[in-house]
Design a protein around this motif. Structure first.
Motif, PDB file in Angstrom:
ATOM      1  N   ASP A 189      14.154  28.553 -12.457  1.00 25.21           N
ATOM      2  CA  ASP A 189      14.871  28.751 -13.947  1.00 25.21           C
ATOM      3  C   ASP A 189      14.967  27.577 -15.085  1.00 25.21           C
ATOM      4  OD1 ASP A 189      16.809  29.948 -15.640  1.00 25.21           O
ATOM      5  OD2 ASP A 189      18.713  28.298 -15.133  1.00 25.21           O
ATOM      6  N   PRO A 191      14.867  27.913 -19.297  1.00 28.86           N
ATOM      7  CA  PRO A 191      15.318  28.891 -20.469  1.00 28.86           C
ATOM      8  C   PRO A 191      14.506  28.818 -21.363  1.00 28.86           C
ATOM      9  CG  PRO A 191      16.699  27.103 -20.428  1.00 28.86           C
ATOM     10  CD  PRO A 191      15.664  26.864 -18.804  1.00 28.86           C
ATOM     11  N   PHE A 215       8.885  18.703 -25.183  1.00 20.85           N
ATOM     12  CA  PHE A 215      10.267  19.635 -24.325  1.00 20.85           C
ATOM     13  C   PHE A 215      10.124  21.059 -23.315  1.00 20.85           C
ATOM     14  CE2 PHE A 215      12.348  18.823 -28.812  1.00 20.85           C
ATOM     15  CZ  PHE A 215      12.641  18.069 -28.483  1.00 20.85           C
ATOM     16  N   ARG A 218       8.546  18.947 -20.290  1.00 18.82           N
ATOM     17  CA  ARG A 218       9.706  17.978 -19.507  1.00 18.82           C
ATOM     18  C   ARG A 218      10.616  18.742 -18.768  1.00 18.82           C
ATOM     19  NH1 ARG A 218      14.052  14.599 -22.374  1.00 18.82           N
ATOM     20  NH2 ARG A 218      15.090  16.655 -23.365  1.00 18.82           N
ATOM     21  N   GLU A 219      10.907  20.336 -19.353  1.00 21.39           N
ATOM     22  CA  GLU A 219      12.127  20.654 -18.664  1.00 21.39           C
ATOM     23  C   GLU A 219      11.457  21.310 -17.712  1.00 21.39           C
ATOM     24  OE1 GLU A 219      14.803  20.194 -20.276  1.00 21.39           O
ATOM     25  OE2 GLU A 219      16.489  20.898 -18.886  1.00 21.39           O
ATOM     26  N   ARG A 222      11.190  18.750 -15.057  1.00 28.85           N
ATOM     27  CA  ARG A 222      13.035  18.772 -14.308  1.00 28.85           C
ATOM     28  C   ARG A 222      13.124  19.600 -13.682  1.00 28.85           C
ATOM     29  NH1 ARG A 222      17.619  16.852 -18.625  1.00 28.85           N
ATOM     30  NH2 ARG A 222      16.542  14.783 -19.287  1.00 28.85           N
ATOM     31  N   ARG A 223      12.621  21.191 -14.032  1.00 28.70           N
ATOM     32  CA  ARG A 223      14.008  22.483 -12.821  1.00 28.70           C
ATOM     33  C   ARG A 223      12.546  22.441 -11.886  1.00 28.70           C
ATOM     34  NH1 ARG A 223      17.740  25.342 -16.189  1.00 28.70           N
ATOM     35  NH2 ARG A 223      17.941  23.539 -18.088  1.00 28.70           N
TER      36      ARG A 223
ATOM     37  N   LYS B 361      25.636  33.627 -16.328  1.00 29.42           N
ATOM     38  CA  LYS B 361      24.199  32.627 -15.658  1.00 29.42           C
ATOM     39  C   LYS B 361      24.912  30.923 -15.634  1.00 29.42           C
ATOM     40  CE  LYS B 361      19.658  31.156 -17.010  1.00 29.42           C
ATOM     41  NZ  LYS B 361      18.957  30.732 -18.007  1.00 29.42           N
ATOM     42  N   TYR B 362      25.560  30.452 -16.662  1.00 31.52           N
ATOM     43  CA  TYR B 362      26.638  29.253 -16.690  1.00 31.52           C
ATOM     44  C   TYR B 362      28.066  29.927 -16.420  1.00 31.52           C
ATOM     45  CZ  TYR B 362      21.764  28.477 -19.667  1.00 31.52           C
ATOM     46  OH  TYR B 362      20.420  28.683 -19.954  1.00 31.52           O
ATOM     47  N   GLU B 471      21.110  30.818 -29.698  1.00 31.76           N
ATOM     48  CA  GLU B 471      21.406  30.772 -28.185  1.00 31.76           C
ATOM     49  C   GLU B 471      21.805  29.669 -27.711  1.00 31.76           C
ATOM     50  OE1 GLU B 471      17.633  29.695 -25.855  1.00 31.76           O
ATOM     51  OE2 GLU B 471      17.770  28.521 -27.347  1.00 31.76           O
ATOM     52  N   SER B 473      22.036  27.594 -24.298  1.00 31.74           N
ATOM     53  CA  SER B 473      21.140  27.489 -23.284  1.00 31.74           C
ATOM     54  C   SER B 473      21.930  25.881 -22.482  1.00 31.74           C
ATOM     55  CB  SER B 473      19.908  26.549 -23.880  1.00 31.74           C
ATOM     56  OG  SER B 473      19.778  25.306 -24.524  1.00 31.74           O
ATOM     57  N   ASP B 474      20.979  24.731 -21.408  1.00 29.69           N
ATOM     58  CA  ASP B 474      21.586  24.023 -20.979  1.00 29.69           C
ATOM     59  C   ASP B 474      20.375  22.948 -20.137  1.00 29.69           C
ATOM     60  OD1 ASP B 474      19.847  25.367 -19.470  1.00 29.69           O
ATOM     61  OD2 ASP B 474      20.858  24.656 -17.728  1.00 29.69           O
ATOM     62  N   TRP B 475      19.371  23.333 -21.609  1.00 29.80           N
ATOM     63  CA  TRP B 475      18.456  21.837 -21.379  1.00 29.80           C
ATOM     64  C   TRP B 475      18.957  21.006 -23.103  1.00 29.80           C
ATOM     65  CZ3 TRP B 475      14.551  21.418 -26.021  1.00 29.80           C
ATOM     66  CH2 TRP B 475      14.635  23.017 -26.317  1.00 29.80           C
ATOM     67  N   SER B 476      18.409  20.224 -22.729  1.00 31.49           N
ATOM     68  CA  SER B 476      18.801  19.000 -23.685  1.00 31.49           C
ATOM     69  C   SER B 476      17.359  18.387 -24.425  1.00 31.49           C
ATOM     70  CB  SER B 476      19.551  17.902 -22.706  1.00 31.49           C
ATOM     71  OG  SER B 476      19.011  17.338 -22.374  1.00 31.49           O
ATOM     72  N   THR B 477      17.726  17.527 -25.931  1.00 30.70           N
ATOM     73  CA  THR B 477      16.642  17.372 -26.181  1.00 30.70           C
ATOM     74  C   THR B 477      16.810  15.663 -26.883  1.00 30.70           C
ATOM     75  OG1 THR B 477      17.466  18.086 -28.666  1.00 30.70           O
ATOM     76  CG2 THR B 477      15.790  19.405 -27.836  1.00 30.70           C
TER      77      THR B 477
END
Lengths: 302, 667
Positions: A189, A191, A215, A218-219, A222-223, B361-362, B471, B473-477
């Motif tokens: 998953d 996004p 990004f 890396r993501e 991580r996933r 989803k979240y 959006e 989302s659950d990803w970070s910068t």
């Protein structure tokens, strides 16, 4: 089933691995690809932004040639693997449909070359063909090396489903995930699957372009992804080629193979490494070694 | 409807009256020229003009000519018949003439308002006048029929609008049937904790009205029931109501909860509809402690006794009043009513349709209705606002316009979301002390005390960011985003894209018509807008009537509405229904179809086509006949009749052909 195949310039250059693996996979699945005779540039994003009309005329020439060829080959489907070509040709087709003033001028241009376009072609992405023209179980049945245990991040990039969404959802496309799962692999998953890879910025404003690619990488790592697969020559290039540089530039090092989805399919279908152009990868993906490695690993994602 | 013998004393005498409508018509049409033209037409005895024909002096012009025997048929060239046909017909009646010897030529909406060129406008006006004169010669005197009206009223939907309409009518002494498809009345309002902008407790103001419905002897309340058939016409509707079995005898149950406690399932197994899925209920349940009627209901989908006939049935043993009855069957009630009020309400937008917002989803992305239940002291968390892991959120984002003002979902503004988002922002801040961010496109707070409430929120240090959220989302910068939900938005006031990390997201979902709105509107034979909201007869001047006489609208089924507006509209609908049933009779338009028996071949084509079931077939005589009281004059049968046996008053073939000829002969 047979199709007319429009390679575009990338698949003959930086994206050679895409062409080689695509041809091998289609052959293995008994889908015939016949290259469009005398094809020309699609206009890409650059010509589109300088002169739309000329870009449309370039595309229309390809359509006219395809219609000509269709008479002999009996198919009106034009398969376009490169994401930029796919978007450009789709845009041209839509504009020629909708705007009679553009159509008149383009028709005139074609006439000077003794060509005509009569709205008789369909533009297809290989993902569209593989998901909609053949049954999933027929693909699964041909799998010789199931990818069980492999976690894959499917990357669509920005151009295939946006803005036209011809065969998949604009915001959460699924076709590549479905294909990859048909090979036995799991998809993570992730996004960011349609987020920008940096595009041409990696060549012009490197810090910004690489930040965007970073990004994504890396993501995905991580996933729990073992590999990223994509359907765009520029995305593949951006994500793969600068990994060392990015690892130095940003906080966490990134190292992950980035394949064309056709390469991964070919591996599962038992096609040889060289036929799939795996030797062209900068970040190596050695199927045997990796499958051995993931066989004992934990299965994450969906 | 019946046809009076025409006074055929010689040739018809047609009066033509052309209206200036101030400059509305005269600004584009050369009125003087049209009058001169009218004078040249056959059978025209009077042709004149006036500044405002609809005014009293204008009407008197016509009446004087009728009384003096100068005219016996009248053509007024002015506006749309929708606007003033009744005015002029009444004027004719008052002067002793038959009101159906009247025809309007619409030279305003069809000519002056839509034609730029003055000469072309004048030509078209002349053509329309010629057409009206040609046709009026063939008009026959007709009479309206009076039909008695049934005194009772049906109200469909037991939300705040239906409740208010029912109580208003019942207090006026009318007998009301209130039909609700859920096991209890109360609708959406029963789920809310507070109402905006006063922040008074929703239950405190609603439940007294609910119990008033229960105790009012004039109201027959049928919950867990749906209207299954509607026949008839204004004043005389025959309605079938299907009462679903609740497997608990309503007249015996006192709502003591003993059966619920006794159920073999000690924990809830089904998503609780009243708590919009935030908690689970048992197969036998009472929706909430103030449910009206306070009667248990058994869900046949989850009860093992009903599904598999295999249960120890502790609920039966627990009930001291023997109210539980597994043999209960569906019941059909037949009623006759004079008027119907539809108050079927709305559903909220399904937030999972916008996948980029991550609903479903979240776990910490909620809809506003879920938060309404969460902040409610009687809700599943006892009024505590917490995350899926039980912790209190430190930052909450409220996303406005989810499923509203968006060409991809619903283009319209849902009207209530800005205000309820402000209310939720206040309540969340009050309960958690969290930083609250509102993401809005425009703040729309046009209501009494609404702007002041917005002002109050600004002073409470709630953040407002103008921009539609791109959006979630659950990803970070960056580090600050780790483990958070990140809201990405273009802040259009500072002109930059921002990423706001939060713990909880509230999606302020818009209002949509019910999924079954289309079948409901077909059953009651009314129209709907393209979005699916029930259509009022006129957006300004008949906002609670429909194009079907005797069917009225109240509340959000007509379009998004807040509670004050719903209640106001319900009161108006009740008043309109009261006017109809108190009058005791209705007058039916005589523009009905009729069968010329000698031409009818008995093919029955018309019978199936009639949308109002007004045509019956006489098997002995082998001909069709039209019930004038049920015919709405739509003309479908007339157009379809292969032998031309069906004709329609005011629209006979000859009248229409003459009208066409009038236009063509001029051109």
């Amino acid at each position: 089933m047979s199709y007319i195949y429009y390679p575009g310039c990338s698949l003959k250059g930086t994206g050679r691995a895409y062409e080689e693996s695509l041809l091998a996979v289609f052959k293995a699945l008994e889908l015939e690809l016949e290259e469009l005779h005398d094809w020309n540039c699609c206009g890409a994003t650059s010509y589109m932004s300088v002169s739309e009309l000329k870009a449309f005329a370039l595309c229309a020439r390809n359509f006219a040639l395809a219609e000509k060829q269709a008479k002999k080959s009996g198919t009106t489907d034009l398969v376009v693997p490169c994401a930029a070509c796919y978007l450009g040709l789709n845009k041209a087709k839509k504009y020629l449909d909708q705007y009679p003033d553009i159509r008149t001028k383009v028709d005139q241009a074609l006439a000077t070359a003794n060509l005509s376009y009569n709205d008789n072609i369909r533009i297809r992405h290989p993902l569209d063909v593989l998901v909609n023209d053949i049954k999933r179980e027929d693909i699964t049945a041909k799998v010789k090396r199931p990818l069980n245990g492999l976690n894959v991040a499917c990357y669509y990039g920005c151009q295939i489903v946006r803005p036209y969404a011809e065969f998949d959802d604009q915001e959460n496309p699924q076709s590549m995930n479905v294909l990859v799962r048909a090979l036995g692999a799991a998809t993570v998953d992730w996004p960011l699957k349609t987020r920008c890879c940096g595009g041409s910025l990696t060549g012009t404003v490197q810090s910004v372009g690489q930040q965007l690619s970073y990004f994504l990488l890396r993501e995905a790592i991580r996933r729990g992804a073992d590999v990223i697969v994509t359907a765009c020559p520029l995305c593949q290039f951006n994500l793969e080629c600068y990994q060392n540089e990015m690892s130095g530039r940003f906080d966490a090092p990134v190292h992950i193979p980035v394949l064309y989805f056709t390469q991964l399919m070919g591996i599962a279908l038992g096609i040889g490494d060289r036929e799939l152009a795996l030797q062209r990868l900068f970040v190596p993906f050695k199927p045997k070694a990796i499958m051995r490695q993931v066989a004992g690993g934990a299965n994450v994602g969906n | 409807m019946s046809v009076i013998n025409a006074k055929s004393n010689g040739t018809p005498k047609v009066g033509v009256y052309v209206c200036h409508c101030g400059i509305n018509i005269a600004g584009k049409v050369d009125v003087q020229a049209t009058v001169e033209f009218a004078k040249t037409l056959p059978n025209v005895t009077v042709a004149t003009e006036y500044k405002f024909m609809c005014s009293d002096p204008g009407q008197e012009l016509i009446q004087k000519d009728i009384k003096n025997g100068l005219v016996d048929r009248v053509v007024v060239a002015s506006c749309s018949p929708l606007m003033h046909e009744p005015t002029f017909r009444r004027a004719m009646s008052d002067a002793g003439a038959n009101p159906f010897l009247f025809q309007m030529a619409n030279i305003r909406e069809h000519v002056s308002w839509v034609t730029l060129d003055k000469a072309a406008a004048t030509d078209k006006a002349k053509a329309l006048i010629a057409a009206a004169v040609k046709r009026i010669v063939l008009h026959r005197p007709l009479e309206k029929t009076k039909v008695p009206v049934k005194p009772d009223v049906l109200i469909v939907g037991g939300g705040i609008a239906g409740i208010h309409a029912a109580l208003t009518l019942a207090n006026a002494g009318r007998k009301v049937y209130l039909v609700e498809k859920e096991p209890t009345i109360g609708g959406h309002m029963a789920k809310f904790d507070k109402t905006f902008p006063t922040l008074d407790c929703s239950a405190c103001i609603l439940t007294p009205k609910m119990s008033a419905v229960r105790t009012n002897p004039n109201i027959t309340l049928w919950t867990y029931s749906e209207v299954s058939q509607v026949e008839g016409f204004v004043g005389n509707f025959k309605v079938k109501v299907t009462r679903k079995p609740r497997y608990v005898k309503e007249e015996l149950c006192v709502g003591c909860y003993e059966c619920v406690e006794a159920c073999v399932f000690k924990k809830g197994i089904v998503k609780d509809e009243f708590n919009v899925g935030l908690s689970r209920r048992r197969p036998i349940y009472i929706p909430f402690p103030q449910a009206t009627p306070l009667v248990a209901v058994i869900d046949p989908e989850s009860c093992v006794q009903i599904k598999r006939n295999k249960c120890k049935k502790p609920c039966v043993d627990a009930c001291e009043r023997d109210a539980i009855d597994f043999n209960q069957k569906e019941e059909i009630k037949e009623i006759e009513v004079g008027a119907i009020i539809l108050a079927t309400g709305f559903k909220t937008f399904d937030a999972s349709r916008i996948s980029r917002y991550g609903y479903g989803k979240y776990p910490n992305v909620y809809t506003s209705l879920e938060i309404e239940r969460m902040v409610n002291a009687a809700g599943p968390t006892g009024g505590e606002v917490h995350l899926a892991n039980g912790e209190k959120p430190k930052a909450v984002g409220i996303v406005h316009c989810v499923g509203s003002r968006d060409s991809k979902t619903n283009a319209y503004c849902s009207r209530v979301c800005c205000m309820y988002s402000l209310k939720l922002a206040h309540l969340i801040k009050e309960r958690t002390g969290a930083e609250v961010y509102n993401f809005y496109i425009d703040m729309r707070t046009p209501g009494k005390g609404y702007e002041e409430f917005y002002d109050k929120l600004l002073k409470e240090n709630v953040h407002f960011i103008r921009g539609r959220v791109a959006e979630i989302s659950d990803w970070s910068t960056i580090m600050d985003e780790e483990g958070k939900l990140v809201i990405r938005v273009e802040d259009t006031l500072i002109g930059a894209v921002r990423r706001i990390p939060v713990d909880m997201v509230v999606l302020s979902v818009g209002l949509e018509p019910h999924a079954d709105a289309d079948s409901v509107r077909r059953m009651f034979n009314i129209s709907c807008s393209h979005e699916g909201w029930f259509l009022e007869r006129h957006p300004k001047l008949a906002p609670v009537s429909t194009f079907t006489d005797g069917v009225f609208l109240a509340g959000a089924c007509q379009g998004p509405k807040d509670i004050p507006d719903s209640v106001a509209q319900a009161g108006a609908a009740a008043a309109e229904a009261l006017v109809l049933v108190d009058k005791g009779f209705v007058e039916l338009e005589p523009n009905t179809a009729y069968v010329q028996e000698e031409f009818c071949s008995g093919c029955k084509t018309c019978v199936g086509l009639c949308p109002y079931s007004a045509i019956t077939f006489d098997d002995r005589k082998n001909i069709s006949s039209v019930n004038g009281a049920m015919c709405k004059g739509c003309g479908t049968c007339v157009a379809a009749c292969p032998s031309g046996a069906l004709q329609q008053n005011l629209f006979t073939d000859e009248q229409i052909l003459q009208e066409i000829e009038g236009v063509i002969s001029y051109v």
